[in-house]
Enzyme design. Structure first.
Site, PDB file in Angstrom:
ATOM      1  NE  ARG A  53    -123.256  24.517  -8.009  1.00 18.07           N
ATOM      2  CZ  ARG A  53    -124.510  24.634  -8.424  1.00 18.07           C
ATOM      3  NH1 ARG A  53    -124.838  25.406  -9.448  1.00 18.07           N
ATOM      4  NH2 ARG A  53    -125.463  23.972  -7.818  1.00 18.07           N
ATOM      5  N   GLY A  54    -123.500  21.092  -9.860  1.00 19.99           N
ATOM      6  CA  GLY A  54    -124.867  20.591  -9.923  1.00 19.99           C
ATOM      7  C   GLY A  54    -124.844  19.264 -10.675  1.00 19.99           C
ATOM      8  CB  ALA A  55    -126.314  15.972  -9.846  1.00 19.23           C
ATOM      9  NE  ARG A  90    -117.886  18.656  -6.943  1.00 19.62           N
ATOM     10  CZ  ARG A  90    -118.916  19.431  -6.607  1.00 19.62           C
ATOM     11  NH1 ARG A  90    -119.557  20.120  -7.528  1.00 19.62           N
ATOM     12  NH2 ARG A  90    -119.311  19.517  -5.350  1.00 19.62           N
ATOM     13  CD  GLN A 206    -122.836  25.623  -3.561  1.00 15.40           C
ATOM     14  OE1 GLN A 206    -122.968  26.059  -2.415  1.00 15.40           O
ATOM     15  NE2 GLN A 206    -122.136  24.548  -3.816  1.00 15.40           N
ATOM     16  CG  ASP A 247    -125.494  16.480  -5.470  1.00 14.47           C
ATOM     17  OD1 ASP A 247    -126.115  17.158  -4.631  1.00 14.47           O
ATOM     18  OD2 ASP A 247    -124.835  16.981  -6.391  1.00 14.47           O
ATOM     19  CG  ASN A 257    -129.389  18.223  -2.283  1.00 14.21           C
ATOM     20  OD1 ASN A 257    -128.891  18.262  -3.406  1.00 14.21           O
ATOM     21  ND2 ASN A 257    -130.018  19.254  -1.773  1.00 14.21           N
ATOM     22  CE  LYS A 258    -123.425  21.518  -2.078  1.00 14.32           C
ATOM     23  NZ  LYS A 258    -122.014  21.051  -2.166  1.00 14.32           N
TER      24      LYS A 258
HETATM   25  O1  MRU Z   1    -121.549  21.133  -4.855  1.00 16.74           O
HETATM   26  P1  MRU Z   1    -122.598  21.436  -5.878  1.00 16.74           P
HETATM   27  O2  MRU Z   1    -122.849  22.896  -6.052  1.00 16.74           O
HETATM   28  O3  MRU Z   1    -122.317  20.723  -7.189  1.00 16.74           O
HETATM   29  O4  MRU Z   1    -123.909  20.796  -5.273  1.00 16.74           O
HETATM   30  C1  MRU Z   1    -125.126  20.910  -5.957  1.00 16.74           C
HETATM   31  C2  MRU Z   1    -126.260  20.350  -5.213  1.00 16.74           C
HETATM   32  O5  MRU Z   1    -126.126  19.827  -4.132  1.00 16.74           O
HETATM   33  C3  MRU Z   1    -127.585  20.385  -5.902  1.00 16.74           C
HETATM   34  O6  MRU Z   1    -128.611  20.556  -4.988  1.00 16.74           O
HETATM   35  C4  MRU Z   1    -127.790  19.037  -6.614  1.00 16.74           C
HETATM   36  O7  MRU Z   1    -126.702  18.774  -7.460  1.00 16.74           O
HETATM   37  C5  MRU Z   1    -129.027  19.020  -7.393  1.00 16.74           C
HETATM   38  S1  MRU Z   1    -128.807  19.915  -8.890  1.00 16.74           S
HETATM   39  C6  MRU Z   1    -130.169  19.853  -9.844  1.00 16.74           C
END
Ligand code: MRU
Length: 382
Positions: A53-55, A90, A206, A247, A257-258
């Site tokens: 996970r994470g962009a 996603r 997370q 993201d 973002n999250k």
């Molecule tokens: O749902 P996730 O865990 O994939 O979300 C991740 C985030 O929101 C991070 O803050 C974002 O991807 C930046 S990662 C360098």
């Protein structure tokens, strides 16, 4: 970065030279389990079920996923189907589209025999570039943290630079270093005192599970707080800066973002705390101006109704926290308007969250293709 003193990336080529290995993030922080992705189906599952996970890591995994698909068949139809399957995993992190378009542009003109090998090489390139990019974000962000430390000292402030972060924008969300965490790791390694407020990040936690794990493994001082504590900490003067990832950031500087990031930005503005976003240029979506056009992932309400954790017997388990039958809504991301953002820390420097400065750093290789144009037309017609 490190786990138990050993250097890891979040994704790497397995010893057979074509499959890839990842750290299964659904098991962290309790178990460090390596999973192997051998097929396109393994890669789509890993992204959808959030083993990765994470962009930036979603983008890198998708690139390897396409390479795995082409290893089995490399004709145009297979490439299109694999791309569509990965794109459907996603919806919010734009690095997914960015990586797949970059791969497709390079692979389309090649013969079927050339594609598998080149696809693997390109995926490696995307992963390696991510490491270099985050290192540069760290270099630029470190200057910012040094300035905040110097300004604080000039005002007679004492103690570490106190940084509040949300979710996990660390090395486990990227290939290495992290976006929001790269400046933190570099500050810590340079002997500059930092302390991180880690916001737990309900519903999937997370922050609690992954950011606290990462920072602990690297020896960075940190304290876990519930999401709702952030405003109070800022009001009490206990936060020197907010530093989060993204993201998808629009051409005009709205930051997706999250979920919960927006509330932190509002509290930061009300309390005069600088709010910075660290992101690679591959997270900038030049196709979208307004934050309201970013597709926001809606996840299963079950994530809100239950939590996973380790019991006192050491076993992992899932428990319900709401009455049976309660309805839950679970938007996974929100958008912080550009006006609340103090600056964007990119690999090309720290810039303002505005169209002019974003245009100067946006990814030059990201030419829109026909499919993207079609998708945009559809969403405008809604
Ligand atoms: O749902 P996730 O865990 O994939 O979300 C991740 C985030 O929101 C991070 O803050 C974002 O991807 C930046 S990662 C360098």
């Amino acid at each position: 970065m490190r786990i138990d003193g050993r250097h890891y990336r979040s994704i790497w080529l397995a010893e057979d030279g074509w499959s890839v290995e990842i750290i299964d993030q659904t098991k962290l922080p309790h178990v460090v389990e390596i999973a192997r992705l051998k097929t396109l189906a393994d890669a789509t599952h890993a992204i959808r079920a959030m083993l990765v996970r994470g962009a930036p890591l979603i983008g890198a995994t998708a690139a390897y996923g396409l390479a795995l698909a082409l290893r089995e068949r490399a004709d145009d139809a297979t490439m299109a189907e694999a791309r569509a399957a990965l794109m459907a995993t996603r919806p919010t992190a734009v690095n997914l589209r960015w990586a797949l378009e970059r791969m497709a542009r390079a692979l389309a003109p090649l013969s079927e025999s050339e594609r598998p090998h080149t696809a693997h090489r390109l995926a490696d390139e995307i992963a390696d570039e991510d490491v270099a990019t985050n290192r540069q974000i760290g270099v630029h962000g470190l200057k910012l943290i040094r300035k905040i430390a110097a300004d604080k000292a000039a005002r007679g402030g004492e103690g570490p630079v106190r940084i509040l972060t949300h979710c996990n924008a660390g090395w486990l969300a990227c290939v290495d270093w992290g976006t929001a965490t790269a400046p933190i790791y570099m500050a810590h390694d340079a002997g500059l005192a930092v302390h991180v407020w880690v916001s737990e990040t309900r519903p999937r936690n997370q922050g609690a599970a992954i950011t606290a794990f990462e920072l602990g493994q690297h020896g960075v001082p940190h304290t876990l707080v519930v999401d709702n504590a952030a405003g109070h900490l800022m009001q009490q003067g206990l936060v020197d800066m907010v530093l989060v990832g993204s993201d998808r950031t629009t051409a005009a500087g709205d930051v997706c973002n999250k979920i919960g990031t927006y509330l932190k930005a509002l509290a930061a503005r009300d309390n005069g705390v600088p709010f910075y976003v660290a992101l690679p240029s591959s997270t900038i979506d030049q196709e979208i101006e307004a934050g309201r056009d970013v597709p926001i992932e809606e996840r299963d309400g079950d994530e809100v109704l239950c939590v996973t954790g380790r019991g006192s017997d050491g076993a992992l388990g899932r428990v319900a926290i709401a009455p049976r039958g309660t309805k839950a809504r679970n938007p996974a991301f929100d958008v912080t308007p550009a006006r609340l953002v103090s600056g964007l820390i990119t690999e090309r420097g720290v810039i303002g969250a505005n169209a002019r400065e974003i245009g100067g750093v946006a990814d030059a290789s990201g030419k829109p293709d026909a499919r993207r144009g079609a998708a945009r037309a559809k969403s405008c017609a809604k």
